[in-house]
Design a protein around this motif. Structure first.
Motif, PDB file in Angstrom:
ATOM      1  N   GLN A  89       0.824  -1.202   0.000  1.00  0.00           N
ATOM      2  CA  GLN A  89       0.000   0.000   0.000  1.00  0.00           C
ATOM      3  C   GLN A  89       0.856   1.248   0.000  1.00  0.00           C
ATOM      4  OE1 GLN A  89      -2.642   0.255   3.325  1.00  0.00           O
ATOM      5  NE2 GLN A  89      -3.664   2.112   2.617  1.00  0.00           N
ATOM      6  N   GLU A  90       1.932   1.236   0.776  1.00  0.00           N
ATOM      7  CA  GLU A  90       2.832   2.390   0.783  1.00  0.00           C
ATOM      8  C   GLU A  90       3.465   2.611  -0.585  1.00  0.00           C
ATOM      9  OE1 GLU A  90       5.643   1.700   3.851  1.00  0.00           O
ATOM     10  OE2 GLU A  90       4.212   2.027   5.499  1.00  0.00           O
ATOM     11  N   GLU A  93       0.839   4.092  -2.849  1.00  0.00           N
ATOM     12  CA  GLU A  93       0.625   5.503  -2.528  1.00  0.00           C
ATOM     13  C   GLU A  93       1.755   6.371  -3.058  1.00  0.00           C
ATOM     14  OE1 GLU A  93       0.122   5.650   1.655  1.00  0.00           O
ATOM     15  OE2 GLU A  93      -1.945   4.903   1.628  1.00  0.00           O
ATOM     16  N   LYS A  94       2.988   5.869  -2.983  1.00  0.00           N
ATOM     17  CA  LYS A  94       4.117   6.627  -3.532  1.00  0.00           C
ATOM     18  C   LYS A  94       3.976   6.789  -5.040  1.00  0.00           C
ATOM     19  CE  LYS A  94       7.474   5.304   0.033  1.00  0.00           C
ATOM     20  NZ  LYS A  94       8.747   4.580   0.302  1.00  0.00           N
ATOM     21  N   ARG A 310      -5.595   6.050  -9.237  1.00  0.00           N
ATOM     22  CA  ARG A 310      -5.451   6.229  -7.796  1.00  0.00           C
ATOM     23  C   ARG A 310      -6.674   5.742  -7.034  1.00  0.00           C
ATOM     24  NH1 ARG A 310      -3.632  11.823  -4.694  1.00  0.00           N
ATOM     25  NH2 ARG A 310      -3.408  10.889  -2.621  1.00  0.00           N
ATOM     26  N   ASN A 314      -6.478   2.887  -4.103  1.00  0.00           N
ATOM     27  CA  ASN A 314      -6.929   3.092  -2.725  1.00  0.00           C
ATOM     28  C   ASN A 314      -8.009   2.094  -2.340  1.00  0.00           C
ATOM     29  OD1 ASN A 314      -5.168   5.260  -2.491  1.00  0.00           O
ATOM     30  ND2 ASN A 314      -6.710   6.765  -3.096  1.00  0.00           N
ATOM     31  N   SER A 317      -6.314  -1.454  -1.968  1.00  0.00           N
ATOM     32  CA  SER A 317      -5.486  -1.570  -0.768  1.00  0.00           C
ATOM     33  C   SER A 317      -6.347  -1.577   0.491  1.00  0.00           C
ATOM     34  CB  SER A 317      -4.489  -0.416  -0.721  1.00  0.00           C
ATOM     35  OG  SER A 317      -5.169   0.830  -0.701  1.00  0.00           O
TER      36      SER A 317
END
Length: 331
Positions: A89-90, A93-94, A310, A314, A317
């Motif tokens: 998930q990180e 997000e990056k 995106r 989201n 995740s």
């Protein structure tokens, strides 16, 4: 003769020279316990007098012990899976932040170069601003500009025909009050098909010619084939379907010639739309075959577009973390 006591012919006395006191004293004060050395014996068993053997130490060996296999508990597995999902998930997000940054950079570059949305062409005093940017000479390759413009003209011609269909159905309703269903559906088709045709088949073919996108081509073919069927149904003019086609026009011409002529004109326009749509569909398909696009490329473009979105990242995740936490709590 009397001086000789012993008999020379008698047995001599056994005298041991090593029993001499001087000899025994010398041997007793030296090396004690000297063993015999036999030069003819085996060398492996010979004991040297002045060498002391060095004891060799043998390494102590322990018996091999089999370690029992320890399987991780369900809690540990769930925790590891949750940590892996959090790490993914990180990373997502990056990547999403990087994509947003690039998108903002492109937007700022477009604003700096003056590329603002110019369609629909609304006056500056109008409260609603244009939603799309369209420039055939700048964005469409030269060999595709003619066909792309013809698709745009077809969309405009269809919008005009739908508007005239509303007027024809209104005239049809004035002749017979029972034809109000056609008039209501004609208004619905005009409100619904005008924006949907622009978004569902004109903009996809514009993007396909602009970026040579296989996915846009396939989406256009799927939707535009349905549009061709709709054009044919509208030109036929099935009663109570809200279309001023040939059947409804012929059925009313005996009662009111003026209304029948107007409806026949609209039926002819729908026929032109259907004919032009078939011709343009074949032209776009021939150009599509020359571009090297394929269904496999369309699948790749779709998967990349979805995975880099995106909102989808989201949602995916969040769902994965929730599922992992639920499994962890159950265990």
């Amino acid at each position: 003769m009397s001086g000789f006591v012993n008999n020379p012919f008698a047995d001599p006395v056994d005298v041991n020279p090593f029993q001499d006191p001087a000899v025994t004293q010398a041997t007793s004060t030296g090396i004690e316990h000297v063993e015999e050395f036999n030069p003819f014996s085996d060398n492996s068993t010979a004991v040297h007098i002045y060498e002391t053997p060095v004891p060799t130490t043998t390494p102590s060996s322990q018996p091999a012990v089999l370690q029992p296999s320890v399987e991780p508990s369900p809690q540990a597995t769930a925790a590891a899976a949750q940590a892996d999902l959090l790490r993914q998930q990180e990373e997502l997000e990056k990547k999403a932040a990087e994509l947003d940054r690039k998108e903002k950079e492109l937007q700022s570059r477009g604003a700096s170069t003056g590329r603002e949305n110019n369609w629909p062409p609304l006056p500056k005093s109008f409260p609603i601003r244009p939603c799309f940017y369209q420039d055939f000479n700048e964005e469409i390759p030269l060999e595709y500009q003619r066909v792309c413009k013809m698709m745009y003209y077809l969309w405009m011609f269809d919008c005009m025909t739908l508007f005239l269909n509303v007027l024809a159905c209104l005239a049809f309703f004035t002749v017979k009050s029972t034809n109000g269903v056609d008039f209501g559906l004609a208004i619905l088709w005009f409100i619904l098909f005008t924006p949907c045709s622009f978004l569902c088949w004109y903009r996809p073919v514009y993007k396909a010619f602009k970026s040579d996108s296989s996915f846009s081509f396939f989406f256009f073919f799927f939707v535009f084939f349905i549009q061709v069927v709709v054009f044919i149904i509208q030109s036929v003019g099935i009663p109570k379907w809200g279309n001023s086609g040939w059947i409804t026009a012929i059925s009313i011409i005996s009662e009111n010639v003026a209304v029948g002529v107007v409806m026949m004109v609209v039926a002819g326009l729908f026929t032109v739309c259907a004919t032009m749509s078939v011709i343009l569909l074949k032209m776009v398909h021939s150009m599509y075959r020359r571009t090297g696009a394929s269904f496999h490329k369309a699948q790749q473009e779709f998967s990349q577009g979805v995975l880099t979105n995106r909102t989808f990242q989201n949602a995916a995740s969040t769902a994965a973390v929730s599922a992992t936490q639920g499994a962890f709590q159950r265990n």
